[in-house]
Motif scaffolding. Structure first.
Motif, short mmCIF file in Angstrom:
data_model
loop_
_atom_site.label_atom_id
_atom_site.label_comp_id
_atom_site.label_asym_id
_atom_site.label_seq_id
_atom_site.Cartn_x
_atom_site.Cartn_y
_atom_site.Cartn_z
N VAL A 244 0.87 -1.18 0.00
CA VAL A 244 0.00 0.00 0.00
C VAL A 244 0.90 1.22 0.00
O VAL A 244 2.00 1.21 0.57
CB VAL A 244 -0.96 0.04 1.21
N THR A 245 0.45 2.28 -0.66
CA THR A 245 1.23 3.50 -0.74
C THR A 245 0.36 4.70 -0.40
O THR A 245 -0.88 4.65 -0.51
CB THR A 245 1.83 3.71 -2.15
N ALA A 246 1.03 5.76 0.03
CA ALA A 246 0.35 7.02 0.30
C ALA A 246 1.38 8.13 0.26
O ALA A 246 2.58 7.89 0.40
CB ALA A 246 -0.35 6.99 1.67
N GLN A 247 0.89 9.35 0.09
CA GLN A 247 1.77 10.51 0.13
C GLN A 247 1.82 11.07 1.53
O GLN A 247 0.80 11.12 2.24
CB GLN A 247 1.29 11.58 -0.84
N ILE A 248 3.02 11.46 1.94
CA ILE A 248 3.19 12.14 3.22
C ILE A 248 3.81 13.51 2.97
O ILE A 248 4.51 13.73 1.99
CB ILE A 248 4.08 11.33 4.19
N ASP A 249 3.52 14.44 3.87
CA ASP A 249 3.99 15.82 3.72
C ASP A 249 4.27 16.36 5.10
O ASP A 249 3.36 16.48 5.93
CB ASP A 249 2.91 16.65 3.02
N ARG A 250 5.52 16.71 5.37
CA ARG A 250 5.86 17.20 6.71
C ARG A 250 5.14 18.50 7.03
O ARG A 250 4.94 18.82 8.21
CB ARG A 250 7.38 17.36 6.86
N ALA A 251 4.70 19.23 6.00
CA ALA A 251 3.90 20.43 6.25
C ALA A 251 2.59 20.07 6.94
O ALA A 251 2.06 20.86 7.73
CB ALA A 251 3.64 21.18 4.95
N SER A 252 2.06 18.88 6.66
CA SER A 252 0.83 18.45 7.32
C SER A 252 1.07 18.18 8.80
O SER A 252 0.19 18.43 9.63
CB SER A 252 0.29 17.18 6.65
N VAL A 253 2.25 17.67 9.13
CA VAL A 253 2.59 17.47 10.54
C VAL A 253 2.58 18.82 11.26
O VAL A 253 1.97 18.97 12.33
CB VAL A 253 3.97 16.80 10.68
N ALA A 254 3.26 19.80 10.66
CA ALA A 254 3.30 21.13 11.28
C ALA A 254 1.92 21.74 11.38
O ALA A 254 1.58 22.39 12.38
CB ALA A 254 4.24 22.03 10.47
N ALA A 255 1.08 21.55 10.36
CA ALA A 255 -0.26 22.14 10.36
C ALA A 255 -1.12 21.54 11.47
O ALA A 255 -1.84 22.26 12.18
CB ALA A 255 -0.92 21.93 9.00
N VAL A 256 -1.05 20.22 11.65
CA VAL A 256 -1.83 19.58 12.71
C VAL A 256 -1.34 20.03 14.08
O VAL A 256 -2.14 20.31 14.99
CB VAL A 256 -1.76 18.04 12.58
N ARG A 257 -0.04 20.16 14.23
CA ARG A 257 0.51 20.58 15.52
C ARG A 257 0.18 22.03 15.84
O ARG A 257 0.11 22.40 17.02
CB ARG A 257 2.02 20.33 15.55
N ARG A 258 -0.05 22.85 14.82
CA ARG A 258 -0.52 24.23 15.05
C ARG A 258 -2.01 24.25 15.38
O ARG A 258 -2.45 24.96 16.28
CB ARG A 258 -0.27 25.10 13.82
N ARG A 259 -2.78 23.46 14.65
CA ARG A 259 -4.23 23.49 14.79
C ARG A 259 -4.69 22.91 16.11
O ARG A 259 -5.61 23.41 16.75
CB ARG A 259 -4.87 22.72 13.61
N LEU A 260 -4.04 21.80 16.51
CA LEU A 260 -4.38 21.16 17.77
C LEU A 260 -3.06 20.86 18.49
O LEU A 260 -2.53 19.76 18.37
CB LEU A 260 -5.18 19.88 17.53
N PRO A 261 -2.53 21.85 19.21
CA PRO A 261 -1.14 21.76 19.70
C PRO A 261 -0.98 20.95 20.98
O PRO A 261 -0.29 21.37 21.93
CB PRO A 261 -0.77 23.22 19.91
N SER A 262 -1.58 19.77 21.03
CA SER A 262 -1.50 18.97 22.25
C SER A 262 -0.06 18.59 22.58
O SER A 262 0.29 18.45 23.77
CB SER A 262 -2.37 17.71 22.13
N VAL A 263 0.77 18.40 21.55
CA VAL A 263 2.15 18.02 21.84
C VAL A 263 2.91 19.17 22.55
O VAL A 263 3.94 18.93 23.19
CB VAL A 263 2.90 17.60 20.57
N MET A 264 2.39 20.39 22.42
CA MET A 264 3.00 21.53 23.10
C MET A 264 2.40 21.75 24.49
O MET A 264 2.94 22.54 25.28
CB MET A 264 2.81 22.80 22.27
N HIS A 265 1.30 21.11 24.79
CA HIS A 265 0.58 21.34 26.03
C HIS A 265 0.88 20.28 27.10
O HIS A 265 0.19 20.22 28.13
CB HIS A 265 -0.93 21.35 25.77
N ARG A 266 1.89 19.47 26.88
CA ARG A 266 2.22 18.41 27.83
C ARG A 266 2.70 19.03 29.15
O ARG A 266 3.48 19.97 29.16
CB ARG A 266 3.29 17.51 27.25
N ARG A 267 2.24 18.46 30.25
CA ARG A 267 2.58 18.98 31.57
C ARG A 267 3.40 18.01 32.41
O ARG A 267 4.01 18.41 33.40
CB ARG A 267 1.30 19.34 32.35
N LEU A 268 3.39 16.74 32.04
CA LEU A 268 4.07 15.72 32.83
C LEU A 268 5.24 15.15 32.06
O LEU A 268 5.19 15.05 30.84
CB LEU A 268 3.11 14.59 33.20
#
Length: 268
Positions: A244-268
């Motif tokens: 199986v194949t698919a396209q990946i785009d690191r810009a999509s990683v950055a966009a998701v992390r901006r839109r829902l920045p849970s990885v930046m909201h870690r407290r523990l």
């Protein structure tokens, strides 16, 4: 952007036949435009005994399986995440389950040794004790690629979110996950765990699986997946050998992390 491929296999006891099947899958992936391809766990040998595994184990310096992978990556100009192969360990009675990465010039650029060993008793006929035959790794591994930082995990590692957090802390944007899930655990947990790890860490996961009935008597679940940082399944192969194949785009990683920045909201 890049096209990635997850190659699904039903490997057996014949290393030569398995390597031929892996080569066919890699060539098909490259012909379909893939620049990065992931082979499944135990792609070169689904061993039927510890002695068989030890007989085919290679050293860290190289061996025929590694030579074949280096040749294919160089010839196809393809990055290859080489599932797992058995590499000799400090204990002569055990091996390491090692995931090797080859770049498109045929150079080995990373080695990850499986940290979490599958020691479980699922009921009649479904008991596994990897620690009897394998020596566990202890190092988190990532590698820079032209399409983002790639992290490595293997099969049972999927159940340990702290490993994926460590990969995230190392800057991971893509995770390659070679696997050989059992049928009962795969049916119950495989997709939800792959998607959860992608969602939690806002990263792509390329999960390449063994799938089918093997000549050592074992059955594996299959369902190779490529999942995006939002948790959407971009591609899936339910059963049997194939890709199986698919396209990946690191810009999509950055966009998701901006839109829902849970990885930046870690407290523990």
């Amino acid at each position: 952007m890049a096209t990635v491929a997850a190659i699904q296999m039903s490997s057996g006891r014949d290393v030569g036949a398995n390597l031929a099947a892996a080569e066919a899958g890699l060539r098909a992936a490259q012909a379909g435009g893939a620049q990065l391809a992931v082979l499944p766990e135990n792609f070169a040998l689904m061993a039927d005994s510890p002695s068989s595994r030890l007989r085919h184990a290679e050293t860290d310096d190289g061996g025929p399986i590694q030579d074949a992978l280096a040749y294919l990556s160089r010839t196809l100009s393809l990055w290859i995440v080489a599932g797992t192969i058995a590499l000799r360990s400090r204990d002569p009675a055990k091996v390491r389950s090692a995931c090797l990465v080859f770049d498109d010039r045929g150079e080995r650029v990373a080695r990850y040794d499986k940290i979490h060993l599958f020691d479980v008793d699922l009921g009649p006929g479904e008991r596994y004790a990897e620690s009897d035959a394998f020596e566990a790794g202890d190092t988190v591994v990532t590698v820079a690629t032209p399409w983002g930082r790639l992290g490595l995990a293997i099969c049972y590692d999927l159940r340990f979110p702290e490993l994926f957090r460590a990969l995230l802390d190392a800057g991971v944007e893509i995770v390659a996950l070679p696997a050989a899930f059992t049928v009962p655990t795969g049916a119950a947990h495989w997709e939800v765990l792959v998607r959860a790890r992608a969602i939690e860490n806002s990263c792509y996961i390329v999960a390449s699986a063994q799938g089918g009935r093997h000549d050592n008597g074992r059955a594996t679940f299959g369902h190779s997946l490529i999942v995006d940082p939002w948790g959407a399944v971009l591609a899936e192969r339910p059963e049997g050998p194939g890709i199986v194949t698919a396209q990946i785009d690191r810009a999509s990683v950055a966009a998701v992390r901006r839109r829902l920045p849970s990885v930046m909201h870690r407290r523990l």
